[in-house]
Design an enzyme around this catalytic site. Structure first.
Site, PDB file in Angstrom:
ATOM      1  CG  ASP A   1      -1.242  -0.687   1.177  1.00  0.00           C
ATOM      2  OD1 ASP A   1      -2.218  -1.336   0.253  1.00  0.00           O
ATOM      3  OD2 ASP A   1      -1.994  -1.581   2.143  1.00  0.00           O
TER       4      ASP A   1
ATOM      5  CE  LYS B   1      -5.342  12.067   2.316  1.00  0.00           C
ATOM      6  NZ  LYS B   1      -6.217  12.081   3.388  1.00  0.00           N
TER       7      LYS B   1
ATOM      8  CG  ASP C   1       0.919   0.804  -8.734  1.00  0.00           C
ATOM      9  OD1 ASP C   1       1.076  -0.133  -7.204  1.00  0.00           O
ATOM     10  OD2 ASP C   1      -0.104   1.980  -8.719  1.00  0.00           O
TER      11      ASP C   1
ATOM     12  CD  GLU D   1      -4.046 -12.762  -6.691  1.00  0.00           C
ATOM     13  OE1 GLU D   1      -2.503 -12.048  -5.687  1.00  0.00           O
ATOM     14  OE2 GLU D   1      -3.736 -14.100  -6.001  1.00  0.00           O
TER      15      GLU D   1
ATOM     16  CD  GLU E   1       4.590  -8.028 -11.599  1.00  0.00           C
ATOM     17  OE1 GLU E   1       4.199  -8.695 -10.591  1.00  0.00           O
ATOM     18  OE2 GLU E   1       5.548  -7.864 -12.448  1.00  0.00           O
TER      19      GLU E   1
HETATM   20  C1  LIG Z   1      -2.527  -3.662  -2.095  1.00  0.00           C
HETATM   21  S1  LIG Z   1      -2.248  -5.248  -1.834  1.00  0.00           S
HETATM   22  C2  LIG Z   1      -0.961  -6.322  -2.829  1.00  0.00           C
HETATM   23  C3  LIG Z   1      -1.227  -7.848  -2.824  1.00  0.00           C
HETATM   24  C4  LIG Z   1      -0.107  -8.902  -3.658  1.00  0.00           C
HETATM   25  N1  LIG Z   1       1.252  -8.785  -2.971  1.00  0.00           N
HETATM   26  C5  LIG Z   1      -0.508  -8.707  -4.942  1.00  0.00           C
HETATM   27  O1  LIG Z   1       0.653  -7.719  -5.676  1.00  0.00           O
HETATM   28  O2  LIG Z   1      -1.454  -8.795  -5.331  1.00  0.00           O
HETATM   29  C6  LIG Z   1      -1.376  -5.706   0.150  1.00  0.00           C
HETATM   30  C7  LIG Z   1      -1.440  -6.002  -0.027  1.00  0.00           C
HETATM   31  O3  LIG Z   1      -0.856  -6.055   1.889  1.00  0.00           O
HETATM   32  C8  LIG Z   1      -1.403  -6.219   2.698  1.00  0.00           C
HETATM   33  N2  LIG Z   1      -1.409  -5.524   3.851  1.00  0.00           N
HETATM   34  C9  LIG Z   1      -1.277  -4.239   4.112  1.00  0.00           C
HETATM   35  N3  LIG Z   1      -1.156  -3.815   5.181  1.00  0.00           N
HETATM   36  C10 LIG Z   1      -0.529  -5.189   6.183  1.00  0.00           C
HETATM   37  C11 LIG Z   1       0.028  -5.000   7.475  1.00  0.00           C
HETATM   38  N4  LIG Z   1       0.182  -4.266   8.166  1.00  0.00           N
HETATM   39  N5  LIG Z   1      -0.195  -6.216   7.798  1.00  0.00           N
HETATM   40  C12 LIG Z   1      -0.018  -7.240   7.390  1.00  0.00           C
HETATM   41  N6  LIG Z   1      -0.404  -7.389   5.559  1.00  0.00           N
HETATM   42  C13 LIG Z   1      -0.779  -6.019   5.275  1.00  0.00           C
HETATM   43  C14 LIG Z   1      -3.614  -6.024   2.563  1.00  0.00           C
HETATM   44  O4  LIG Z   1      -3.957  -6.341   3.204  1.00  0.00           O
HETATM   45  C15 LIG Z   1      -3.162  -6.325   1.551  1.00  0.00           C
HETATM   46  O5  LIG Z   1      -3.601  -7.838   1.061  1.00  0.00           O
END
Ligand SMILES: C[S@@+](CC[C@H](N)C(=O)[O-])C[C@H]1O[C@@H](n2cnc3c(N)ncnc32)[C@H](O)[C@@H]1O
Length: 234
Positions: free
Chosen positions: A124, A128, A160, A199, A201
């Site tokens: 993520d 901000k 990305d 996914e 990507e």
């Molecule tokens: C944007 S998605 C990307 C998923 C995957 N890596 C992909 O590239 O398709 C980010 C993932 O990180 C997990 N995530 C974000 N912050 C986290 C945290 N502090 N602890 C565990 N999981 C986290 C979210 O639940 C989400 O499934």
């Protein structure tokens, strides 16, 4: 169609203790014992629905893989995907565990030098400024990763998000870490078949968005080998 409620999801993931670990702190410093061998351990932080870690672990039975996320439903989906990937590629699931954990407290589930590689895929971006500390490449997180990685340790990072990539370059550089294979458009010459797409990507690639990627060489031995390969002109 039968819809699963929260309780149904919980029951489903609790019924798979050989694959899904819901109390990972119990295995801190003992993951090799859980896998039953001393093979390297590679971890994906924030695996989402688990495509990447499922496929990678099916292709590399000599490496142990741990996919981490914090949501029950994602663990359930990732387990489903892992079983499907074994049907496609063969092999068993003994080199894979899916772990429920908030990455903010990653040091509670791994001991120093327990890991060989950390994958950060499409973390993520937290755009901000006031949320900068939540970015998984913030120096506060990276310092933890450095401690958890062994002398062959590396971090492989894909995103990305241009702003997260810039932030991360600075974060790694500020900690004096060596980066290599930096790419601003990973699939510019067509999809990289040697690197598994996640996914997110796949979705971004299909939209024609550039994917940024880099590798961080953390461990002393990994760094020495990297420098030797540069000297040899490889
Ligand atoms: C944007 S998605 C990307 C998923 C995957 N890596 C992909 O590239 O398709 C980010 C993932 O990180 C997990 N995530 C974000 N912050 C986290 C945290 N502090 N602890 C565990 N999981 C986290 C979210 O639940 C989400 O499934």
């Amino acid at each position: 169609m039968r819809l699963r409620g929260r309780k149904g999801i919980r029951e489903e993931i609790e019924a798979q203790p050989e694959l899904i670990i819901l109390d990972p702190a119990r295995h801190r410093g003992q993951w090799s014992a859980l896998f039953g061998n001393d093979r390297p351990i590679h971890v994906e932080l924030g695996m989402g629905k688990g495509k990447f870690i499922s496929e990678l672990s099916a292709l590399n039975p000599n490496i142990n893989y741990i996919g981490i996320d914090m949501y029950d439903e994602l663990l359930r989906r990732a387990a489903e995907k892992a079983r499907a990937s074994r049907e496609e590629h063969g092999g068993d699931l003994s080199n894979l565990r899916l772990v429920r954990q908030n990455i903010e407290y990653i040091e509670q589930i791994f001991a120093s030098a327990e890991l060989e590689r950390i994958y950060l895929n499409f973390s993520d971006p937290w755009p901000k400024k006031k949320h900068a500390r939540r970015r998984l490449t913030h120096p506060g997180f990276v310092r933890k990763y450095i401690d958890l990685l062994n002398d062959r340790g590396e971090i492989h990072f894909k995103t990305d998000s241009r702003s997260l990539f810039e932030f991360s370059l600075n974060s790694f550089a500020d900690l004096g870490l060596r980066m290599r294979n930096i790419s601003l458009d990973l699939h510019a010459q067509g999809p990289r078949t040697d690197l598994i797409m996640t996914e997110y990507e796949t979705k971004f690639y299909e939209q024609g968005l550039p994917i940024h990627r880099l590798e961080v060489v953390v461990g002393e031995r990994a760094l020495a080998e990297h420098l030797a390969s540069l000297q040899a002109g490889e």
